[in-house]
Design an enzyme around this catalytic site. Structure first.
Site, PDB file in Angstrom:
ATOM      1  N   ASP A  78       0.820  -1.205   0.000  1.00 29.96           N
ATOM      2  CA  ASP A  78       0.000   0.000   0.000  1.00 29.96           C
ATOM      3  C   ASP A  78       0.861   1.265   0.000  1.00 29.96           C
ATOM      4  O   ASP A  78       0.496   2.276  -0.597  1.00 29.96           O
ATOM      5  CB  ASP A  78      -0.935   0.012   1.207  1.00 29.96           C
ATOM      6  N   CYS A 119       1.129  -8.248   4.809  1.00 31.14           N
ATOM      7  CA  CYS A 119       0.736  -6.850   4.662  1.00 31.14           C
ATOM      8  C   CYS A 119      -0.759  -6.680   4.413  1.00 31.14           C
ATOM      9  O   CYS A 119      -1.520  -7.627   4.433  1.00 31.14           O
ATOM     10  CB  CYS A 119       1.594  -6.183   3.597  1.00 31.14           C
ATOM     11  N   LYS A 121      -3.661  -6.178   2.536  1.00 30.12           N
ATOM     12  CA  LYS A 121      -4.796  -6.928   1.989  1.00 30.12           C
ATOM     13  C   LYS A 121      -4.503  -8.419   1.897  1.00 30.12           C
ATOM     14  O   LYS A 121      -5.407  -9.221   1.696  1.00 30.12           O
ATOM     15  CB  LYS A 121      -5.170  -6.395   0.590  1.00 30.12           C
ATOM     16  N   SER A 468      -5.420   5.294   5.361  1.00 32.45           N
ATOM     17  CA  SER A 468      -4.390   4.367   5.801  1.00 32.45           C
ATOM     18  C   SER A 468      -4.470   4.162   7.302  1.00 32.45           C
ATOM     19  O   SER A 468      -4.889   5.044   8.056  1.00 32.45           O
ATOM     20  CB  SER A 468      -3.018   4.930   5.437  1.00 32.45           C
TER      21      SER A 468
END
Length: 552
Positions: A78, A119, A121, A468
């Site tokens: 991301d 991480c 997803k 985020s």
């Protein structure tokens, strides 16, 4: 054994022949076949070390009498995808990951799984697959990055984002920005604060699918390798005892996860991923429970971006078991639930204790009297929205101000950098939801820009997209229904007064119902931003953020 469909009986000789083409022996084919899904790659710092995790997990599987068979999964960083077209693909990758794990496990008749994500997803995608497949499964993540150091202070990726904004308004020099850039991310691992990746790795422990330590052991510690070996050993015990993910993924375990989420101050993205995982388990998770549990569970861990501590500090303070111990002593948790250890939560917590009472506080000395997240509803968000309440300055918990409206993230960022946002404003960023984005882009750049120019205690941001886990400030995301579906966000005009009341869960626009309906009657949906490829298909299939942005 499911694998007998490809390894047993005389008519399975062709299948056995193909396995033997890879060097497997008859003895290995007599053992349970355990898939090891490894999302290792050279694009994500949290994933570059996963080859070592996979090797350790496979060693554990072999020690316990199984045959490990490794396969891969994609992943999106991301942080690297942020601020350009790449971020459209981040949330959308979650469904691809879940589908690909399902495909590999079913196509090859695997008996059990060890899933290795790390991480944002990748973790929920694999958890969704675990629920969908319901074969014995243990999740072991790659572990957290250590915090960086600059001028005697711990820093992280969020520091770099905010420093960019500080540089643009001449608060720091280019040389200092480079110093921060070179110091923030010094090791492999998921970014070091309680951002989305670490939030989900921690909640995997609560849900019962990860061994104690899964959420907090740093990536570079030898303990992480040992944990992976134990994960391989443990999945074989689960296979022998026929313990499956749906034995752990119950309504009570999701409620436990929400309660610990409140204590930790996790990323708002957990409000997307927990409902999606629950959906795969056949459970409808009502996000209004957030407001119920935030009143019951105070915010007892203040990790970056809300506070100065990082994941390594939480680990040294006793980790997730210590946090759960605090809640269990208050009678908050359901302790009778089974976990991948083969034991109940109560048994797992028997020896847990808090080793640093500043990092993990008790209820009486909590950082905030209410839990980390808040669920907001009102005429601007009829189906709800989410904010990381623990990261909001007290001055912004209740706020009213004029809307500055933008139809895309980049437009808002340009206005912030150009000094066009004033104290008191409410920045509205729309057409960034699951359909409108498409992909519900994560927007750390505008929130960091607001913080970097010193307006995070004076300006709110509202979006039908998402923020985020590194975001701090009055950043309200997941506004549903989204603008692309004709939600009220679509009819906000420049200067409309937006009313925010985070403690009481309210998000309103100062318009009558009649005015809202009149504007909606004249609204027309804009052309889709992306009309080809996977994202076009994703936009047609995806549901609202309020239901986890799962496929219809």
């Amino acid at each position: 054994m499911r694998s007998k469909n490809v390894t047993k009986k005389i008519d399975k000789a062709p299948q056995r022949s193909l396995f033997k083409a890879m060097g497997l022996t008859d003895e290995e084919l007599d053992n349970p076949l355990v898939g090891v899904c490894n999302s290792v790659n050279e694009l994500i710092p949290g994933h570059t070390d996963l080859d070592k995790i996979a090797d350790a997990a496979k060693a554990g599987i072999r020690m316990a009498g199984g045959t490990p068979l490794e396969f891969g999964a994609i992943g999106v960083c991301d942080g690297i995808a942020m601020g350009h077209e790449g971020m459209h693909y981040s949330l959308a990758s979650r469904e691809l990951i879940a589908d690909s794990v399902e495909t590999m496990a079913r196509a090859h008749a695997l008996d059990a799984l060890v899933l290795i994500p790390n991480c944002d997803k990748i973790v929920p995608g694999m958890l969704m697959a675990a629920a969908r497949l319901n074969i014995p499964t243990v999740v072991v993540s790659g572990g957290a990055m250590l915090a960086g150091r600059h001028k005697g202070k711990d820093i992280d990726l969020n520091t770099v984002f905010e420093s960019v904004a500080s540089y643009k308004v001449d608060k720091i020099s280019e040389a200092e920005l480079l110093e921060v850039e070179n110091s923030a991310c010094q090791t492999c691992g998921s970014c070091s604060g309680m951002f989305t990746a670490n939030s989900m790795n921690c909640l995997t422990e609560i849900l019962g699918l990860g061994l104690p330590g899964n959420g907090t052991i740093p990536a570079v510690y030898a303990d992480r390798i040992r944990l992976a070996k134990y994960a391989g050993i443990q999945v074989m015990e689960m296979f022998e005892k026929d313990i499956k993910p749906l034995d752990m993924l119950t309504e009570e375990s999701f409620e436990n996860a929400l309660k610990v989420d409140m204590a930790l101050g996790c990323s708002t993205n957990t409000a997307l991923h927990l409902p999606a995982i629950a959906h795969e388990a056949g459970i409808e998770l009502d996000l209004e429970l957030i407001n119920k549990y935030k009143k019951e569970v105070p915010h007892i861990c203040s990790l970056a971006p809300a506070g100065s501590h990082h994941i390594q500090d939480l680990h040294e303070a006793g980790g997730i078991p210590a946090v759960m111990k605090v809640l269990s002593e208050e009678g908050i948790l359901n302790e009778d639930l089974i976990t991948v250890t083969g034991k109940t939560i109560k048994e797992n917590l028997a020896k847990a204790k808090v080793l640093d009472t500043d990092v993990i506080r008790d209820f009486a000395t909590a950082y905030h009297a209410e839990g980390g997240l808040s669920f907001l509803k009102g005429n601007l968000a009829p189906d709800g929205s989410v904010v990381k309440q623990a990261a909001v300055a007290d001055e912004m918990l209740v706020h009213e101000g004029p809307a500055k409206v933008f139809d895309a993230e980049q437009e808002a960022v340009a206005a912030i950098h150009a000094g066009k946002i004033n104290p008191g404003d409410v920045v509205v960023i729309r057409y960034e939801g699951p359909k409108g984005g498409p992909g519900m882009r994560e927007m750390l750049t505008p929130t960091s820009a607001i913080a970097g120019v010193g307006l995070d205690k004076e300006v709110a941001l509202i979006t039908d997209g998402r923020f985020s886990g590194a975001t701090r400030g009055a950043a309200i995301g997941h506004v549903s229904p989204e603008a692309m579906e004709g939600g009220p966000m679509a009819i906000v005009k420049e200067g409309d007064i937006i009313q925010i009341d985070i403690p009481n869960g309210k998000l309103n626009i100062d318009l009558t119902d009649e005015e809202i309906q009149a504007r909606l009657a004249n609204w027309e949906a804009p052309e889709p931003k992306i009309k080809t490829g996977y994202l076009s298909r994703y936009a047609r299939l995806v549901s609202s953020a309020s239901t986890g942005a799962v496929f219809k």
